[in-house]
Scaffold this motif. Structure first.
Motif, PDB file in Angstrom:
ATOM      1  N   ILE A   1      40.713  64.251  71.204  1.00  0.00           N
ATOM      2  CA  ILE A   1      41.010  64.851  72.607  1.00  0.00           C
ATOM      3  C   ILE A   1      42.405  64.520  73.045  1.00  0.00           C
ATOM      4  O   ILE A   1      42.685  63.318  72.892  1.00  0.00           O
ATOM      5  CB  ILE A   1      40.064  64.462  73.575  1.00  0.00           C
ATOM      6  CG1 ILE A   1      38.515  64.895  73.222  1.00  0.00           C
ATOM      7  CG2 ILE A   1      40.514  65.011  75.023  1.00  0.00           C
ATOM      8  CD1 ILE A   1      37.420  64.232  74.202  1.00  0.00           C
TER       9      ILE A   1
ATOM     10  N   ILE B   1      45.274  64.338  75.818  1.00  0.00           N
ATOM     11  CA  ILE B   1      45.512  64.381  77.362  1.00  0.00           C
ATOM     12  C   ILE B   1      46.865  64.508  77.592  1.00  0.00           C
ATOM     13  O   ILE B   1      47.915  63.657  77.187  1.00  0.00           O
ATOM     14  CB  ILE B   1      44.815  63.190  78.058  1.00  0.00           C
ATOM     15  CG1 ILE B   1      43.388  63.036  77.587  1.00  0.00           C
ATOM     16  CG2 ILE B   1      45.119  63.030  79.559  1.00  0.00           C
ATOM     17  CD1 ILE B   1      42.929  61.461  77.811  1.00  0.00           C
TER      18      ILE B   1
ATOM     19  N   LEU C   1      43.313  68.655  79.413  1.00  0.00           N
ATOM     20  CA  LEU C   1      42.819  68.055  78.218  1.00  0.00           C
ATOM     21  C   LEU C   1      42.536  69.180  77.277  1.00  0.00           C
ATOM     22  O   LEU C   1      42.290  70.144  77.767  1.00  0.00           O
ATOM     23  CB  LEU C   1      41.517  67.409  78.489  1.00  0.00           C
ATOM     24  CG  LEU C   1      41.575  65.893  79.571  1.00  0.00           C
ATOM     25  CD1 LEU C   1      41.689  66.213  80.844  1.00  0.00           C
ATOM     26  CD2 LEU C   1      40.622  64.933  78.935  1.00  0.00           C
TER      27      LEU C   1
ATOM     28  N   ASP D   1      40.860  69.665  72.860  1.00  0.00           N
ATOM     29  CA  ASP D   1      40.234  68.940  71.919  1.00  0.00           C
ATOM     30  C   ASP D   1      40.249  69.927  70.766  1.00  0.00           C
ATOM     31  O   ASP D   1      40.528  70.938  70.581  1.00  0.00           O
ATOM     32  CB  ASP D   1      38.780  68.527  72.306  1.00  0.00           C
ATOM     33  CG  ASP D   1      37.644  69.606  72.297  1.00  0.00           C
ATOM     34  OD1 ASP D   1      37.790  70.653  71.705  1.00  0.00           O
ATOM     35  OD2 ASP D   1      36.691  69.614  73.247  1.00  0.00           O
TER      36      ASP D   1
ATOM     37  N   TRP E   1      40.672  59.760  72.065  1.00  0.00           N
ATOM     38  CA  TRP E   1      41.538  60.180  73.278  1.00  0.00           C
ATOM     39  C   TRP E   1      43.002  59.745  72.954  1.00  0.00           C
ATOM     40  O   TRP E   1      43.029  58.520  72.745  1.00  0.00           O
ATOM     41  CB  TRP E   1      41.048  59.575  74.307  1.00  0.00           C
ATOM     42  CG  TRP E   1      39.935  60.204  75.139  1.00  0.00           C
ATOM     43  CD1 TRP E   1      39.577  61.549  75.899  1.00  0.00           C
ATOM     44  CD2 TRP E   1      38.482  59.784  74.745  1.00  0.00           C
ATOM     45  NE1 TRP E   1      38.365  61.814  76.074  1.00  0.00           N
ATOM     46  CE2 TRP E   1      37.424  60.860  75.431  1.00  0.00           C
ATOM     47  CE3 TRP E   1      37.882  58.740  73.854  1.00  0.00           C
ATOM     48  CZ2 TRP E   1      35.948  60.567  75.320  1.00  0.00           C
ATOM     49  CZ3 TRP E   1      36.394  58.635  73.932  1.00  0.00           C
ATOM     50  CH2 TRP E   1      35.447  59.281  74.464  1.00  0.00           C
TER      51      TRP E   1
END
Length: 142
Positions: free
Chosen positions: A7, A9, A28, A30, A56
């Protein structure tokens, strides 16, 4: 099935600090193979399977202000931590990882709290809880 979901960000730090909120300033995305929803927004619903590792990684859109993940949790219960070997290897403390919890019910959305630190100072820590993980059955994801 891929054993890792990444993911990414992105934070518009100038906007977040000016507005005093991450709403409208965080995005965000993914690489889940299970067709996640709301990519490119703060409301990403990452579809995942039990046992998958979720990583992340955070980036500032404004390259002059550092941004880091301070914590990720479900209702105050931490989801993992910064992997020491990766941080040391890459010289990067902007990665956070944890495994998809076994207690998650199938096809139910679980919001997580993402706490971000931007620079230093009194108002540099902010929290958002609009992104979520959704456990799916790998056999249903075709």
């Amino acid at each position: 099935m891929n054993s890792v979901i990444n993911i990414v960000i992105f934070v518009d730090v100038i906007s977040a600090l000016s507005e005093g909120s991450l709403h409208g300033s965080i995005f965000l995305m993914d690489d889940s193979e299970f067709q996640s929803q709301h990519e490119g927004s703060s409301e990403l619903m990452t579809h995942c399977a039990t046992g998958q590792l979720v990583k992340w990684k955070i980036y500032a859109i404004d390259v002059q202000t550092p941004v880091e993940i301070k914590s990720i949790s479900f209702g105050g219960v931490p989801i993992g931590n910064v992997p020491q070997e990766e941080s040391a290897q890459n010289g990067d403390s902007k990665v956070w990882s944890g495994y998809v919890p076994t207690w998650m019910e199938e096809n139910k959305s679980y919001s997580y709290q993402l706490e971000v630190q931007m620079g230093k100072g009194e108002c540099s820590d902010m929290l958002i809880d609009t992104a979520s993980l959704v456990r799916v059955s790998p056999s249903l994801s075709c």
